[in-house]
Design an enzyme around this catalytic site. Structure first.
Site, PDB file in Angstrom:
ATOM      1  N   LYS A 203       1.201  -0.662  -0.117  1.00 37.30           N
ATOM      2  CA  LYS A 203       0.388   0.414  -0.128  1.00 37.30           C
ATOM      3  C   LYS A 203       1.407   1.229  -0.211  1.00 37.30           C
ATOM      4  O   LYS A 203       1.805   1.245   0.974  1.00 37.30           O
ATOM      5  CB  LYS A 203      -0.954  -0.160   1.333  1.00 37.30           C
ATOM      6  CG  LYS A 203      -1.719   1.194   1.233  1.00 37.30           C
ATOM      7  CD  LYS A 203      -3.422   1.515   2.519  1.00 37.30           C
ATOM      8  CE  LYS A 203      -3.553   2.281   2.214  1.00 37.30           C
ATOM      9  NZ  LYS A 203      -4.761   2.075   3.800  1.00 37.30           N
ATOM     10  N   LYS A 256      -2.176  -1.443  -3.765  1.00 33.14           N
ATOM     11  CA  LYS A 256      -3.272  -0.419  -3.635  1.00 33.14           C
ATOM     12  C   LYS A 256      -2.429   1.046  -3.765  1.00 33.14           C
ATOM     13  O   LYS A 256      -1.172   0.952  -3.048  1.00 33.14           O
ATOM     14  CB  LYS A 256      -3.846  -0.784  -2.132  1.00 33.14           C
ATOM     15  CG  LYS A 256      -4.649   1.005  -2.362  1.00 33.14           C
ATOM     16  CD  LYS A 256      -5.402   0.711  -1.076  1.00 33.14           C
ATOM     17  CE  LYS A 256      -6.158   1.776  -0.391  1.00 33.14           C
ATOM     18  NZ  LYS A 256      -6.339   1.317   0.708  1.00 33.14           N
TER      19      LYS A 256
END
Ligand code: PBG
Length: 332
Positions: A203, A256
């Protein structure tokens, strides 16, 4: 990968356009497909009755109250979407985000309502602190520092509380070191050995989360998230984060955001062939195309489906996307 020893004819023998001549020929050689089963629908749940409040920076995305979820579950089922990712907006924020692990917290209520409406629905919960804390950071804060290990204990409590309410799966997104193993232990000790963990493993500290922070009311009140989320310039670190999560027991790993990180999705797919891979097509990726479509600059359906197929082509098995319902209809 192209095999370099492969002998390929060249023009005029080779004419790739031969296989593009008709819809059916194109369908036959299509490598990647999208189905509603690929989608996970993110939802924002708040307190109140009969609330459906559109997020201004995310047209078509709503903050909604628990009583609206029965209809939502029915719609998702009719569209063939198997899963949701839940984010909660608490009644009150405090330094530790207490509602996050309260038995009657907003997400816990939402889980129950959705489960009752459709016992087959896969209910994934975002396990993080930022929506619940007054400082808006994803961990415990002391003297302006985001503390790692004290956060792990809270994340474990949150995950167990979600599992108790009936969550199918938990998705830790705080980017604390050791969060997967901490949550795995907490779940196992509470008897939830069958609750899978979807790690938000790679992330990045991304500007593309901007609209989400309005949707989830979760902007950091000081500083930014770059001491815990990853530097957009790095890819080796993404592989390391994913390897650590797999070692700690993640059942599904995630990259992400998605579109600016398709290279990471591809690397993840090639490096870790054994695990399902998720990608989060985040708020900014959604909002920028929505905005361009509103201005008449882009055809929303076309660019949304093109984005989603690109994410699959890069190697994702499942996609968290705000377009889940629209895309399911378009594909229908
Ligand atoms: C953290 C979290 C964020 C998103 C999902 N989980 C925001 C952040 O890290 O600041 C962003 C999702 C999106 O932008 O759509 N709880």
């Amino acid at each position: 990968m192209q095999n370099s020893s492969q002998i390929t004819p060249s023009f005029p023998t080779a004419r790739p356009r031969r296989l593009r001549q008709s819809t059916n020929l194109r369908r036959m050689i299509r490598q990647t497909s999208l189905t509603p089963a690929d989608f996970i629908y993110p939802m924002f749940i708040l307190h109140g009755q009969n609330v459906r409040k559109e997020v201004s920076s995310m047209p078509g995305v709503y903050q909604q109250s628990v009583d609206t979820l029965t209809a939502e579950a029915e719609e998702l089922r009719s569209l063939g979407i198997p899963a949701v990712m839940l984010f909660g907006l608490p009644a009150e924020k405090d330094p530790l985000g207490r509602e996050n692990f309260a038995p009657d917290g907003i997400v816990q209520q939402a889980i129950k309502a959705l489960h009752q409406a459709d016992p087959e629905l896969v209910i994934i919960t975002d396990v993080c602190m930022c929506e619940y804390t007054d400082h808006g950071h994803c961990g415990v804060v002391e003297n302006g520092q985001i503390l790692n290990d004290p956060t792990l204990e809270i994340l474990g409590q949150v995950a167990v509380s979600h599992a108790r309410a009936g969550a199918t799966m938990v998705g830790p997104s705080a980017m604390m070191d050791g969060q997967i193993v901490a949550i795995r232990r907490a779940l196992d000790e509470a008897g939830f050995t069958n609750t899978p963990i979807m790690g938000y493993s790679a992330k990045y500290a991304s500007g593309f989360y901007g609209p989400f922070r309005e949707a989830a009311d979760s902007p950091p009140q000081f500083g930014d998230r770059s001491t815990y989320q990853m530097d957009p310039a790095n890819n080796r670190e993404a592989i390391r984060e994913m390897a650590l999560d797999i070692n700690e027991g993640a059942d599904i790993i995630m990259v992400k955001p998605a579109l600016p990180y398709l290279d990471i999705i591809r690397q993840a797919r090639d490096t870790f062939p054994d695990l399902p891979l998720a990608a989060y097509n985040v708020s900014g990726e959604y909002s920028m195309l929505k905005a361009a479509a509103r201005l008449g600059w882009l055809d929303e359906k076309r660019v949304a489906l093109e984005s989603l197929i690109s994410i699959k082509r890069a190697g994702a098995d499942m996609i968290l996307t705000y377009w889940a319902k629209d895309a399911a209809r378009w594909l229908g």
